[in-house]
Design a protein around this motif. Structure first.
Motif, PDB file in Angstrom:
ATOM      1  N   UNK A  92      -9.386   6.898   6.328  1.00 29.22           N
ATOM      2  CA  UNK A  92     -10.731   7.483   6.249  1.00 29.22           C
ATOM      3  C   UNK A  92     -11.233   7.907   7.620  1.00 29.22           C
ATOM      4  N   UNK A  93     -11.142   7.033   8.621  1.00 28.17           N
ATOM      5  CA  UNK A  93     -11.754   7.297   9.925  1.00 28.17           C
ATOM      6  C   UNK A  93     -10.935   8.251  10.794  1.00 28.17           C
ATOM      7  N   UNK A  94      -9.649   8.006  10.923  1.00 30.40           N
ATOM      8  CA  UNK A  94      -8.841   8.806  11.853  1.00 30.40           C
ATOM      9  C   UNK A  94      -8.313  10.093  11.228  1.00 30.40           C
ATOM     10  N   UNK A  95      -7.948  10.034   9.935  1.00 30.75           N
ATOM     11  CA  UNK A  95      -7.323  11.197   9.309  1.00 30.75           C
ATOM     12  C   UNK A  95      -8.272  11.970   8.404  1.00 30.75           C
ATOM     13  N   UNK A  96      -9.475  11.447   8.173  1.00 30.68           N
ATOM     14  CA  UNK A  96     -10.452  12.141   7.332  1.00 30.68           C
ATOM     15  C   UNK A  96     -10.032  12.203   5.872  1.00 30.68           C
ATOM     16  N   UNK A  97      -9.282  11.259   5.404  1.00 27.66           N
ATOM     17  CA  UNK A  97      -8.810  11.265   4.026  1.00 27.66           C
ATOM     18  C   UNK A  97      -9.802  10.514   3.147  1.00 27.66           C
ATOM     19  N   UNK A  98      -9.751  10.812   1.840  1.00 28.48           N
ATOM     20  CA  UNK A  98     -10.588  10.094   0.880  1.00 28.48           C
ATOM     21  C   UNK A  98      -9.805   9.937  -0.410  1.00 28.48           C
ATOM     22  N   UNK A  99     -10.302   9.060  -1.263  1.00 33.00           N
ATOM     23  CA  UNK A  99      -9.647   8.838  -2.549  1.00 33.00           C
ATOM     24  C   UNK A  99      -9.864  10.070  -3.428  1.00 33.00           C
ATOM     25  N   UNK A 100      -8.847  10.515  -4.156  1.00 33.34           N
ATOM     26  CA  UNK A 100      -9.020  11.693  -5.027  1.00 33.34           C
ATOM     27  C   UNK A 100      -9.847  11.318  -6.253  1.00 33.34           C
TER      28      UNK A 100
END
Length: 138
Positions: A92-100
């Motif tokens: 979430x913090x470093x790669x900007x990913x989120x749960x689909x």
């Protein structure tokens, strides 16, 4: 029947003891001394080798304990780094990913080992997210 030996040690030809007879009488004592010396040297050498092996064994055991501690520390570090909560936080913090969200997850049917089909996989856009799907699944 015993012969009398001359008592004086003069330089006369018949009055001396020969060197060969003295050496002949001393030879067993010299061999016995050499035997004891050899056994003593072997004993001391074996004891030195045993003590040396003891020091080497002690050093190897200390190294084994240190490596075991290091291995335990690395296992703990690995478990910490692989924890799902940490990985999710990094994503979430470093790669900007989120749960689909629900509709973006595509479940593919399991293929049987005997059915070998060649399917083409294409990517389509859905709300800014690229999702891979099979060509015949539309």
């Amino acid at each position: 029947m015993s012969r009398a030996k001359p008592t004086s040690r003069g330089s006369g030809s018949g009055s001396g003891v020969s060197v060969a007879s003295v050496l002949l009488h001393l030879l067993p004592a010299v061999f016995l001394f050499a035997l004891f010396a050899g056994v003593g040297i072997l004993h001391v050498t074996s004891r030195v080798l045993v003590v040396d092996m003891g020091y080497r064994l002690s050093k190897a055991e200390a190294e084994e304990r240190a490596l075991t501690r290091e291995n335990d520390r690395l296992k703990l570090e690995l478990a910490t780094l692989k924890s799902p909560a940490r990985l999710e936080k990094l994503a979430r913090e470093k790669l900007g990913m989120s749960m689909p969200s629900g509709p973006l997850v595509v479940a593919l049917p399991a293929e049987l080992p005997g059915n070998k089909r060649t399917t083409r996989v294409e990517a389509r856009e859905a709300r800014g997210v690229r999702v891979a799907e099979r060509a015949g699944a539309r």
